[in-house]
Scaffold this active site. Structure first.
Site, PDB file in Angstrom:
ATOM      1  N   ASP A   8       0.862  -1.185   0.000  1.00 42.80           N
ATOM      2  CA  ASP A   8       0.000   0.000   0.000  1.00 42.80           C
ATOM      3  C   ASP A   8       0.894   1.229   0.000  1.00 42.80           C
ATOM      4  OD1 ASP A   8      -2.199   1.684   0.115  1.00 42.80           O
ATOM      5  OD2 ASP A   8      -2.485   1.468   2.269  1.00 42.80           O
ATOM      6  N   SER A   9       0.328   2.361  -0.423  1.00 42.46           N
ATOM      7  CA  SER A   9       1.079   3.608  -0.361  1.00 42.46           C
ATOM      8  C   SER A   9       1.213   4.090   1.080  1.00 42.46           C
ATOM      9  CB  SER A   9       0.390   4.683  -1.213  1.00 42.46           C
ATOM     10  OG  SER A   9      -0.933   4.888  -0.757  1.00 42.46           O
ATOM     11  N   CYS A  59      -3.972  -1.115  -2.364  1.00 44.80           N
ATOM     12  CA  CYS A  59      -4.005   0.333  -2.581  1.00 44.80           C
ATOM     13  C   CYS A  59      -4.918   0.581  -3.764  1.00 44.80           C
ATOM     14  CB  CYS A  59      -2.602   0.853  -2.854  1.00 44.80           C
ATOM     15  SG  CYS A  59      -2.500   2.584  -3.356  1.00 44.80           S
ATOM     16  N   GLU A  88      -8.316   8.196  10.403  1.00 39.92           N
ATOM     17  CA  GLU A  88      -6.949   8.270  10.925  1.00 39.92           C
ATOM     18  C   GLU A  88      -6.895   9.000  12.268  1.00 39.92           C
ATOM     19  OE1 GLU A  88      -4.154   9.666   8.045  1.00 39.92           O
ATOM     20  OE2 GLU A  88      -4.477   7.950   6.713  1.00 39.92           O
ATOM     21  N   CYS A 147     -12.321   2.211  -0.575  1.00 39.27           N
ATOM     22  CA  CYS A 147     -11.140   2.746   0.096  1.00 39.27           C
ATOM     23  C   CYS A 147     -10.795   1.824   1.252  1.00 39.27           C
ATOM     24  CB  CYS A 147     -11.395   4.163   0.612  1.00 39.27           C
ATOM     25  SG  CYS A 147     -10.063   4.847   1.629  1.00 39.27           S
ATOM     26  N   HIS A 169      -9.510   2.441   4.024  1.00 40.84           N
ATOM     27  CA  HIS A 169      -9.794   2.985   5.356  1.00 40.84           C
ATOM     28  C   HIS A 169     -11.233   2.680   5.799  1.00 40.84           C
ATOM     29  CE1 HIS A 169      -6.110   5.230   4.790  1.00 40.84           C
ATOM     30  NE2 HIS A 169      -6.253   5.872   5.929  1.00 40.84           N
TER      31      HIS A 169
END
Length: 269
Positions: free
Chosen positions: A10-11, A73, A150, A188, A190
């Site tokens: 992943d980035s 990603c 986050e 996504c 997240h």
């Protein structure tokens, strides 16, 4: 059964939700995770640069012994999957196509909604993948959700309010487009951390597709792994190109278990 060595890229560290799903479905594997935290976000880079960075990361994982690669990603999967596949001699799986395939299996109307980051939406990767499955897809960028996740606000009133705003707008757009949607794809890595909030916010009867789960299920099939062996003998090693302390702190939340000592690696330019 020989334990497969699976590299996950992943980035950043959001892709740890994909690794978490992989650990559930293929718990006997050896995993090497690489987060290119020094060069994120990929979404602001050109397709050529993303392909260069992602191919470097993929080659590093293969040098570490990875026999299979999962590109956890969405941006790299959308814009550089072909370049990654050309760069390494092992099977490579992205996160976009499995999400579209899972949406096809879930949808009865053939109309689906997709929420993702602005970069992923601008690529129209999910719309294309859904179209290939015979689906009509409406994509919407939800840029506030990643920073909220986050921040750790995964069950916060503000996050609920933001989700309600985005989904209200998406419902209006779907109505204007004449879509009879019954499925929402989380585009996504997240978003699995706020899946419960999203499931509570969608219209009753709408299925929520977690592309991380879909990718893990696809990996099990593509990599020839059986779910008969559920012995949890997994080994996990994590690398990052920068900010290893932040990776360890936030990454454990995304992975659902301690990441252990994250090793710093320099991939060069």
């Amino acid at each position: 059964m020989k334990s497969p060595h699976i590299g996950v890229f992943d980035s950043g560290f959001g892709g740890l939700t994909v690794l978490s799903a992989l650990l559930k479905h293929i718990p006997h594997a050896c995993y090497t995770f690489l987060g290119d935290t020094a060069r994120l976000p990929y979404g602001s880079k050109s397709r050529r640069t993303i392909a260069h960075y992602a191919s470097e990361a993929a080659q590093y994982l293969v040098k570490q012994g990875a026999e299979y690669l999962v590109i956890a990603c969405n941006t790299a999967s959308a814009l550089a999957l072909d370049a990654i596949q050309d760069a390494v001699p092992v099977p490579v799986l992205g996160v976009v196509e499995p999400g579209a395939i899972a949406a096809h299996a879930a949808s009865k109307t053939g109309d689906v909604l997709v929420i993702a980051t602005a970069a992923t939406v601008q690529s129209h990767a999910y719309a294309s993948a859904c179209h290939a499955q015979g689906l009509r897809a409406l994509e919407k960028a939800c840029p506030l959700l990643v920073p909220l996740v986050e921040e750790g606000w995964t069950d916060h009133p503000v996050t609920r309010q933001v989700i309600d705003v985005y989904l209200s707008e998406l419902r209006a757009e779907a109505k204007a487009a004449g879509l009879n949607y019954d499925t929402l794809v989380l585009g996504c890595t997240h978003y699995p951390l706020i899946r419960k909030l999203l499931e509570q916010a969608v219209t009753p009867g709408v299925r929520v597709i977690d592309s991380a789960e879909a990718t893990a299920e696809a990996a099990m099939k593509l990599f020839g792994q059986s779910d008969a062996d559920k012995s949890d003998t997994a080994q996990v090693r994590c690398f990052a190109t920068d900010s290893v302390e932040k990776f360890e702190r936030l990454g454990s939340r995304f992975l659902g278990r301690p990441t252990g000592k994250v090793e710093l690696v320099d991939l060069g330019g």
